[in-house]
Design an enzyme around this catalytic site. Structure first.
Site, PDB file in Angstrom:
ATOM      1  N   CYS A  98       0.974  14.166 -11.108  1.00 51.99           N
ATOM      2  CA  CYS A  98       1.297  15.298 -11.987  1.00 51.99           C
ATOM      3  C   CYS A  98       0.046  16.119 -12.267  1.00 51.99           C
ATOM      4  O   CYS A  98      -1.032  15.578 -12.490  1.00 51.99           O
ATOM      5  CB  CYS A  98       1.857  14.730 -13.284  1.00 51.99           C
ATOM      6  SG  CYS A  98       2.054  15.907 -14.599  1.00 51.99           S
ATOM      7  N   CYS A 102       2.577  22.663 -15.899  1.00 52.21           N
ATOM      8  CA  CYS A 102       3.907  23.284 -15.905  1.00 52.21           C
ATOM      9  C   CYS A 102       4.556  23.236 -17.288  1.00 52.21           C
ATOM     10  O   CYS A 102       5.424  24.051 -17.586  1.00 52.21           O
ATOM     11  CB  CYS A 102       4.829  22.578 -14.924  1.00 52.21           C
ATOM     12  SG  CYS A 102       3.997  21.784 -13.575  1.00 52.21           S
ATOM     13  N   THR A 189       2.106  15.272 -22.023  1.00 52.70           N
ATOM     14  CA  THR A 189       1.483  15.380 -20.708  1.00 52.70           C
ATOM     15  C   THR A 189       0.310  16.359 -20.733  1.00 52.70           C
ATOM     16  O   THR A 189       0.473  17.509 -21.138  1.00 52.70           O
ATOM     17  CB  THR A 189       2.542  15.858 -19.691  1.00 52.70           C
ATOM     18  OG1 THR A 189       3.548  14.864 -19.603  1.00 52.70           O
ATOM     19  CG2 THR A 189       1.938  16.115 -18.330  1.00 52.70           C
ATOM     20  N   GLU A 255      -0.615  10.818 -20.440  1.00 51.39           N
ATOM     21  CA  GLU A 255       0.117  11.190 -21.656  1.00 51.39           C
ATOM     22  C   GLU A 255      -0.547  10.648 -22.925  1.00 51.39           C
ATOM     23  O   GLU A 255      -1.272   9.649 -22.869  1.00 51.39           O
ATOM     24  CB  GLU A 255       1.563  10.682 -21.564  1.00 51.39           C
ATOM     25  CG  GLU A 255       2.500  11.573 -20.752  1.00 51.39           C
ATOM     26  CD  GLU A 255       2.255  11.608 -19.257  1.00 51.39           C
ATOM     27  OE1 GLU A 255       1.618  10.676 -18.724  1.00 51.39           O
ATOM     28  OE2 GLU A 255       2.689  12.575 -18.603  1.00 51.39           O
ATOM     29  N   HIS A 290      11.970  23.087 -17.082  1.00 46.13           N
ATOM     30  CA  HIS A 290      11.182  21.936 -16.650  1.00 46.13           C
ATOM     31  C   HIS A 290      11.948  21.091 -15.626  1.00 46.13           C
ATOM     32  O   HIS A 290      11.352  20.520 -14.721  1.00 46.13           O
ATOM     33  CB  HIS A 290      10.710  21.088 -17.830  1.00 46.13           C
ATOM     34  CG  HIS A 290       9.449  20.338 -17.501  1.00 46.13           C
ATOM     35  ND1 HIS A 290       8.271  20.964 -17.201  1.00 46.13           N
ATOM     36  CD2 HIS A 290       9.212  19.019 -17.344  1.00 46.13           C
ATOM     37  CE1 HIS A 290       7.355  20.068 -16.886  1.00 46.13           C
ATOM     38  NE2 HIS A 290       7.894  18.870 -16.963  1.00 46.13           N
ATOM     39  N   TYR A 294      11.355  19.717 -10.924  1.00 43.27           N
ATOM     40  CA  TYR A 294      11.201  18.364 -10.397  1.00 43.27           C
ATOM     41  C   TYR A 294      11.418  18.224  -8.892  1.00 43.27           C
ATOM     42  O   TYR A 294      10.835  17.348  -8.266  1.00 43.27           O
ATOM     43  CB  TYR A 294      12.086  17.398 -11.209  1.00 43.27           C
ATOM     44  CG  TYR A 294      11.312  16.779 -12.360  1.00 43.27           C
ATOM     45  CD1 TYR A 294      10.493  17.562 -13.162  1.00 43.27           C
ATOM     46  CD2 TYR A 294      11.367  15.422 -12.618  1.00 43.27           C
ATOM     47  CE1 TYR A 294       9.762  16.999 -14.186  1.00 43.27           C
ATOM     48  CE2 TYR A 294      10.629  14.852 -13.649  1.00 43.27           C
ATOM     49  CZ  TYR A 294       9.828  15.646 -14.435  1.00 43.27           C
ATOM     50  OH  TYR A 294       9.094  15.084 -15.437  1.00 43.27           O
ATOM     51  N   CYS A 297       7.688  19.384  -7.748  1.00 43.95           N
ATOM     52  CA  CYS A 297       6.567  18.438  -7.880  1.00 43.95           C
ATOM     53  C   CYS A 297       6.930  17.062  -7.335  1.00 43.95           C
ATOM     54  O   CYS A 297       6.138  16.443  -6.631  1.00 43.95           O
ATOM     55  CB  CYS A 297       6.053  18.376  -9.316  1.00 43.95           C
ATOM     56  SG  CYS A 297       7.023  17.371 -10.436  1.00 43.95           S
ATOM     57  N   GLU A 441       8.155   7.758 -15.215  1.00 44.75           N
ATOM     58  CA  GLU A 441       8.008   9.208 -15.423  1.00 44.75           C
ATOM     59  C   GLU A 441       9.168   9.966 -14.784  1.00 44.75           C
ATOM     60  O   GLU A 441       9.652  10.955 -15.332  1.00 44.75           O
ATOM     61  CB  GLU A 441       6.662   9.664 -14.851  1.00 44.75           C
ATOM     62  CG  GLU A 441       6.172  10.988 -15.419  1.00 44.75           C
ATOM     63  CD  GLU A 441       6.815  12.179 -14.740  1.00 44.75           C
ATOM     64  OE1 GLU A 441       6.944  13.224 -15.383  1.00 44.75           O
ATOM     65  OE2 GLU A 441       7.215  12.053 -13.563  1.00 44.75           O
TER      66      GLU A 441
END
Ligand code: SF4
Length: 475
Positions: A98, A102, A189, A255, A290, A294, A297, A441
């Site tokens: 990650c 974003c 994050t 995180e 968000h 996915y 990423c 995650e």
């Protein structure tokens, strides 16, 4: 636009209070627990200067027409939305983890359209404030963390019903200069290596929860802010600088629990203050943006897992076996299915009243729900192919040991085409990317699967489907 190095150096000037392993960190920028996440975020800056990615990673601001890093942009077309997904996949292929940026990106986009809608109803001036903030963000190229998830306490109770009122961030005071907020944000994050954080509510709210309807931006090093860094699978290996798999970029986003102890926010940085009836809209828009990400990423991360799995199959001497090829095909199929959902929800996006573009929320939710299953299946297939040494390989220290190293080297060797050290590297990379923290995650990042199911039922227009069936059946 900042370079990665400028971004890293800019963090050195902050007074961010971070605790990890029971200690306050003096120099978080070079700390082994934090630095990989910083390196990962830095790539979002560096790739904007790479001519190969200029079209994906930069764009002209709709406010100033200046060239900016896409992570500070407000989407104004479906092309913008599609390029976002392609950019995320390209970055993830290079980090294998990650890159965090974003979340704030989605936060400013969700607030851009929601503040417009609030102003229409209540004649407030939040939209101009968020525009001013975006101008600041585009000029500084700051990294802003999106701070949405509250600790939540008893999940069966609303924010105002909790025994402890601080389990959701809330306004404790309003004065002429601004507001004072208290509470915490969990699982944040990239927050420790951001410059600022965008506070947003985490659930739809009722009038009783009015004080919890707050959206604002706060420097991560503001007085009263404390970050407590989360542990990850195998994190002690970072101190050994061995057996990490992805030493440069780490695992997921780094995180933290961020505590907000009576933090002052000036009015110009407040974008929602008591308009509880818009909290649900803001949460849904943020979540949809968000979830859109996915397939980008996680698609990029899966590309690396597929590549590493094909590499270990060759190192094990089984790459040409038909069942291995079938499993690799399945992994690619799952990866591209995730990507398809992200591209689809972006292509089917539409303009909001503010002019900013929004994704198709149903398709975004379907994509994220697929991630909660498909990443597990991709990792399962990878484990199947890699073999048990994924869980039993001795430390690299043993491989390098003067007395026993030759045994480790001899008995962990696979195909003669590769050294044992190369096999070690690939196995550790797979261990890093397919187990523990990385898997969880995929399940809970961008909201837990049940949150997607609720949205899918709401967006799925079941009455229309029933009407179709009734008509065809002659009822
Ligand atoms: Fe971005 Fe993916 Fe990380 Fe979310 S999980 S911040 S979308 S890289």
């Amino acid at each position: 636009m900042r370079t990665g190095e400028q971004y890293i150096n800019s963090l050195r000037g902050l007074k961010t209070v971070i605790f990890a392993f029971g200690e306050k960190l003096d120099n978080f920028v070079d700390h082994p627990l934090i630095r990989p996440h910083i390196n990962s975020a830095a790539l979002t800056y560096d790739m904007a200067h790479d001519p190969e990615f200029e079209d994906l990673c930069t764009v002209n601001s709709h406010l100033t027409e200046e060239k900016i890093n896409r992570f500070t942009h407000i989407h104004h077309s479906t092309t913008d939305l599609v390029k976002k997904v392609k950019m995320l996949r390209a970055i993830a292929q290079r980090t294998g983890s990650c890159f965090q940026r974003c979340v704030g990106f989605d936060g400013i986009n969700a607030l851009y359209s929601t503040t417009y809608d609030i102003d229409q109803k209540y004649a407030t001036n939040y939209h101009q404030r968020i525009k001013n903030y975006i101008l600041h963000l585009q000029a500084t190229d700051n990294m802003v963390a999106g701070a949405m998830t509250d600790p939540k306490g008893d999940r069966g109770l609303r924010p105002s019903e909790q025994e402890d009122p601080d389990l959701y961030v809330h306004i404790v005071e309003k004065n002429e200069q601004g507001i004072i907020i208290r509470g915490a944000k969990a699982h944040q994050t990239g927050i420790v290596n951001s410059h600022e954080m965008l506070i947003m509510p985490t659930v739809a709210l009722t009038e009783e929860d009015k004080d919890y309807a707050v959206a604002c931006v706060v420097p991560v090093d503001a007085p009263g802010v404390i970050h407590i860094f989360g542990r990850q699978t195998n994190d002690r290996r970072k101190f050994d600088q061995m057996d990490q798999g992805n030493a440069c970029y780490g695992v997921v986003g780094g995180e933290a629990l961020t505590v907000l102890n009576d933090v002052f926010v000036p009015w110009e940085k407040v974008f929602m203050c008591g308009e509880f009836d818009f909290a649900g809209t803001l949460v849904e828009r943020f979540a949809s943006y968000h979830r859109q990400n996915y397939g980008g990423c996680k698609g990029g991360v899966s590309d690396v897992i597929v590549g590493a799995t094909a590499a270990i199959a060759d190192m094990n001497g089984v790459a040409r076996a038909s069942h291995i090829r079938d499993k690799i095909v399945e992994m690619i199929h799952l990866t591209e299915t995730l990507y398809c959902c992200s591209i689809a929800c972006s292509s089917q996006g539409s303009p909001t009243l503010s002019g900013a573009y929004f994704v198709d929320p149903l398709l975004a939710d379907v994509g994220k729900l697929n991630v909660t299953r498909f990443i597990y299946e991709i990792c399962r297939l990878s484990h199947d192919i890699t073999g048990g040494l994924l869980a039993t390989l001795p430390s690299e220290k043993d491989l390098l040991h003067p007395e026993i190293g030759r045994y480790v080297d001899k008995y962990f060797k696979g195909s003669a085409k590769y050294t044992t050290g190369e096999r070690y590297r690939i196995v550790r990379l797979l261990e890093n990317m397919t187990g523990g923290t990385a898997l969880v995650e995929s399940m809970h990042g961008a909201g837990s699967p049940q949150a997607q199911r609720v949205m899918i039922l709401r967006q799925g227009n079941l009455p229309h489907k029933v009407a179709l069936a009734r008509k065809l059946s002659g009822i």
